[in-house]
Design a protein around this motif. Structure first.
Motif, PDB file in Angstrom:
ATOM      1  N   PHE A 149       0.830  -1.194   0.000  1.00  0.00           N
ATOM      2  CA  PHE A 149       0.000   0.000   0.000  1.00  0.00           C
ATOM      3  C   PHE A 149       0.873   1.255   0.000  1.00  0.00           C
ATOM      4  N   ALA A 150       1.870   1.289   0.909  1.00  0.00           N
ATOM      5  CA  ALA A 150       2.722   2.476   1.023  1.00  0.00           C
ATOM      6  C   ALA A 150       3.521   2.677  -0.260  1.00  0.00           C
ATOM      7  N   GLY A 151       4.111   1.604  -0.768  1.00  0.00           N
ATOM      8  CA  GLY A 151       4.947   1.721  -1.968  1.00  0.00           C
ATOM      9  C   GLY A 151       4.172   2.264  -3.144  1.00  0.00           C
ATOM     10  N   VAL A 152       3.015   1.641  -3.424  1.00  0.00           N
ATOM     11  CA  VAL A 152       2.235   2.053  -4.594  1.00  0.00           C
ATOM     12  C   VAL A 152       1.664   3.455  -4.400  1.00  0.00           C
ATOM     13  N   GLU A 203       1.833   9.101  -5.713  1.00  0.00           N
ATOM     14  CA  GLU A 203       1.741  10.479  -5.215  1.00  0.00           C
ATOM     15  C   GLU A 203       2.932  11.314  -5.664  1.00  0.00           C
ATOM     16  N   LEU A 204       4.111  10.700  -5.697  1.00  0.00           N
ATOM     17  CA  LEU A 204       5.293  11.453  -6.133  1.00  0.00           C
ATOM     18  C   LEU A 204       5.165  11.856  -7.603  1.00  0.00           C
ATOM     19  N   VAL A 205       4.733  10.904  -8.439  1.00  0.00           N
ATOM     20  CA  VAL A 205       4.617  11.196  -9.866  1.00  0.00           C
ATOM     21  C   VAL A 205       3.529  12.237 -10.111  1.00  0.00           C
ATOM     22  N   LEU A 235       1.524  17.831 -10.812  1.00  0.00           N
ATOM     23  CA  LEU A 235       0.648  18.894 -10.317  1.00  0.00           C
ATOM     24  C   LEU A 235       1.470  20.129  -9.947  1.00  0.00           C
ATOM     25  N   ALA A 236       2.607  19.900  -9.282  1.00  0.00           N
ATOM     26  CA  ALA A 236       3.459  21.028  -8.873  1.00  0.00           C
ATOM     27  C   ALA A 236       3.976  21.774 -10.102  1.00  0.00           C
ATOM     28  N   THR A 289      -3.569  12.794  -0.524  1.00  0.00           N
ATOM     29  CA  THR A 289      -2.247  13.299  -0.137  1.00  0.00           C
ATOM     30  C   THR A 289      -1.386  13.794  -1.295  1.00  0.00           C
ATOM     31  N   THR A 290      -1.841  13.581  -2.534  1.00  0.00           N
ATOM     32  CA  THR A 290      -1.092  14.169  -3.651  1.00  0.00           C
ATOM     33  C   THR A 290      -0.923  15.688  -3.488  1.00  0.00           C
ATOM     34  N   PRO A 291      -1.971  16.410  -3.049  1.00  0.00           N
ATOM     35  CA  PRO A 291      -1.795  17.860  -2.861  1.00  0.00           C
ATOM     36  C   PRO A 291      -0.676  18.209  -1.890  1.00  0.00           C
ATOM     37  N   PHE A 292      -0.516  17.393  -0.862  1.00  0.00           N
ATOM     38  CA  PHE A 292       0.545  17.658   0.113  1.00  0.00           C
ATOM     39  C   PHE A 292       1.919  17.547  -0.547  1.00  0.00           C
ATOM     40  N   VAL A 293       2.074  16.464  -1.310  1.00  0.00           N
ATOM     41  CA  VAL A 293       3.333  16.265  -2.038  1.00  0.00           C
ATOM     42  C   VAL A 293       3.539  17.413  -3.026  1.00  0.00           C
TER      43      VAL A 293
END
Lengths: 327, 312
Positions: free
Chosen positions: B92-95, B100-102, B107-108, B184-188
């Protein structure tokens, strides 16, 4: 158009209602260094960025080595630029900074190596080639930035206040060095600065700018002796020109070094202060036509009350309203 | 060091030794409140759990802690459910973090562009992150409800059979990842946006003058300069995702058939449902040790990346 050098034809740049550049026209032949001189916000950096293609023009044309580059992508203009901050890539060594651009341009490894060693040698950077920008002094960073700009064999070299991050003594040493490296090559050079000493020391000709206009373009001597208006007269020369209180719509400008003490005639003056400059001294005088600064020999002790006049023919007259020079 | 040398200049410092000890004791004094807080909320529970993990403390013992000499730890090593959950949580964490990083980077980069309404867009993008996890987990559970949720309603209207998204292990897992990524993508993105804004624009301009394409600028300039920020995101997010609890509890409660159960949920169940506090402490500490190893791994990888850069 003629083949060599840079030509700007009526370049204007507007941003909304503001006019940043107003009908700028100038020509810099190959091998010449032209300084754009002016106070901040005068449009000198904008002119540079327009030539580099980093800012678009609203109207006008730019020619470089016979090509119309007005709408050309910055990467295809063959422009070498030294940024005010030097803009070195912080994550790469000196060598990496130089190599990146060549890699992007698909220069072969052998050729890259040859060109980089030549330029490292020329700018005395060989020992520093593995250092990161953070490990270099200001002067060294400037040399790397210069090396990067020259490396791509540019059609023009642009410099944006390259000395502003260096201390005064280093600047004095670097001026002739920079001139030797930059000028007289196959490319024209545009040099942006707000420092008149730098402009005079490096450039063949100077364009004085303010409010998006070129006020005057000529050799340093022309600008100093024959300024077209009050702005140019005030901007060039340190200590600055004395502007007397206007009379009948005209204003008299006198450079401090042209004022003389006389026995009879002239203006009555009262000494209000002295600044010792080493080889000379600057006297602050109070007259009924305003304050005067006078440059004299350092070993003369002036009386508190004196009479002053000026070298005939060296005075400059300006229209009071427009500031234009009257001949 | 700065702190100490600062005090050396003071008139009361008659010699170096005195000023040094004075500076040191003063700095300790100033750190004391923060250290005390850390001790209370971090060190004490850790020690207490360590102690508890070597005791039997459950309904059977009448909720009295009785030393059982590491029996909890031995049980943990052979507890298939613990290792199954560990794998599930890792997956779960890995995927999630990978996605989220990608997505966060994309997004950034989009939010970094100049354009009208950029401020509004930035705020809008942050909304999912601002939403309480419980609320958004309930929302997702409703969206994938069988057969009343909007997605199944759409399928039914199209004449397709409704799907039990949250009763099939594979799709349930995907929904949990989707919900986590959405939140959590927005946080990243926010962290990476800060990184992007720390890159001076003239570097980008210098690259443009070299003739670099947008892709080359990203690969040769932006990404290398973002590595510290990417590492930070990774560390934050891996630690958070490994401890995922509220999202899973509300969305699936670990089901179906324990296929989405996370380690935190298992530890919680041991304590609150099975009332076996001793074993729960072992599970919790086991998870803590796993996380330590993982964080160290992230740090090592990041350092390796930076060293590699230094060599080129």
């Amino acid at each position: 158009m003629s083949s060599g050098g840079l030509q700007l034809e009526n370049i204007s740049r507007r941003l909304g209602a503001r006019s940043l550049l107003h009908e700028i026209s100038l020509e810099v032949p190959a091998g010449e260094c032209l300084a754009l001189l002016g106070p901040s916000g005068c449009g000198k950096t904008t002119t540079l960025r327009v030539v580099a293609g980093l800012d678009p023009v609203s109207s006008g044309r730019i020619w470089l080595q016979g090509r119309d580059i007005t709408r050309l992508d910055p990467g295809r203009r063959q422009v070498g630029m030294v940024f005010q901050s030097y803009a070195l890539y912080p994550h790469l060594s000196v060598e990496g900074n130089l190599e990146l651009g060549l890699e992007i341009r698909r220069v072969t490894a052998a050729e890259r190596h040859r060109r980089i060693s030549t330029i490292l040698e020329l700018l005395q950077l060989v020992e520093l080639r593995h250092r990161r920008p953070a490990q270099l002094s200001g002067g060294q960073r400037q040399r790397v930035a210069l090396a990067r700009a020259l490396l791509r064999q540019p059609d023009i070299v642009l410099l944006d206040e390259p000395m502003s991050n260096l201390d005064a003594q280093l600047r004095d040493n670097l001026r002739p060095e920079l001139r030797r490296l930059l000028c007289g090559g196959r490319h024209p050079v545009l040099y942006v600065t707000h420092d008149q000493q730098e402009a005079m020391g490096i450039a063949d000709r100077i364009a004085v700018m303010s409010n998006g206009f070129i006020q005057q373009l000529g050799t340093a001597r022309d600008l100093y002796d024959q300024p077209v208006n009050r702005f140019v007269a005030e901007f060039l020369g340190r200590p600055a020109i004395n502007l007397l209180l206007p009379q009948q719509g005209h204003q008299l400008g006198l450079r401090p070094e042209h004022i003389r003490s006389v026995n009879t005639g002239g203006l009555e003056a009262k000494l209000t202060g002295r600044e010792w400059l080493g080889n000379q001294q600057l006297l602050n005088l109070e007259t009924k036509r305003g304050q005067l600064k006078m440059l004299t020999s350092a070993d003369w002790t002036p009386p508190t009350e004196l009479r002053v006049s000026w070298d005939q023919g060296r005075e400059l007259w300006f229209e009071e309203q427009s500031g234009e020079r009257v001949k | 060091m700065n702190f100490i040398s600062h005090f050396q200049g003071q008139p009361f410092a008659t010699n170096k030794v005195e000023s040094y000890s004075r500076g040191k004791s003063l700095s300790l004094l100033l750190l004391a409140p923060a250290l005390a807080l850390l001790a209370i909320v971090f060190v004490w529970p850790l020690l207490r759990y360590g102690w508890l993990s070597f005791h039997a403390d459950s309904v059977i013992t009448g909720l009295v802690a009785i030393p059982n000499g590491g029996a909890n730890w031995i049980r943990l090593l052979s507890d298939g459910r613990f290792w199954q959950d560990a794998l599930q949580t890792l997956r779960f964490a890995g995927v999630s973090v990978g996605l989220e990083l990608v997505l966060g980077l994309a997004l950034a980069l989009a939010l970094h562009q100049r354009g009208p309404g950029r401020g509004v867009l930035r705020v809008l993008c942050l909304l999912p992150w601002a939403l309480p996890t419980t609320v958004m987990a309930l929302g997702w559970r409703w969206i994938f409800n069988d057969p009343h949720g909007p997605i199944n309603a759409l399928l039914l209207q199209l004449g397709l059979p409704s799907q039990g998204f949250l009763s099939t292990p594979s799709t349930t897992w995907l929904v949990s990842v989707l919900a986590d990524v959405w939140k959590t993508t927005p946080f990243v993105a926010l962290l990476l946006l800060a990184g992007l804004q720390s890159i001076p624009t003239d570097l980008e301009e210098a690259m443009r003058l070299e003739g670099a394409s947008p892709w080359q600028r990203l690969r040769r300039l932006t990404l290398p300069l973002l590595i510290p920020y990417l590492g930070l995101c990774c560390l934050f997010r891996v630690a958070q995702a490994m401890g995922v609890f509220d999202l899973i509890q509300v969305l699936t409660d670990g089901g179906p058939a324990g296929s989405t159960e996370s380690l935190a949920l298992y530890a919680y169940l041991n304590a609150m449902r099975f009332l076996d506090f001793g074993y729960s402490a072992s599970v919790m500490l086991g998870m803590f040790l796993l996380l330590l190893v993982l964080s160290a791994l992230v740090l090592v990888v990041q350092r390796r990346f930076q060293q590699q850069q230094e060599l080129t």
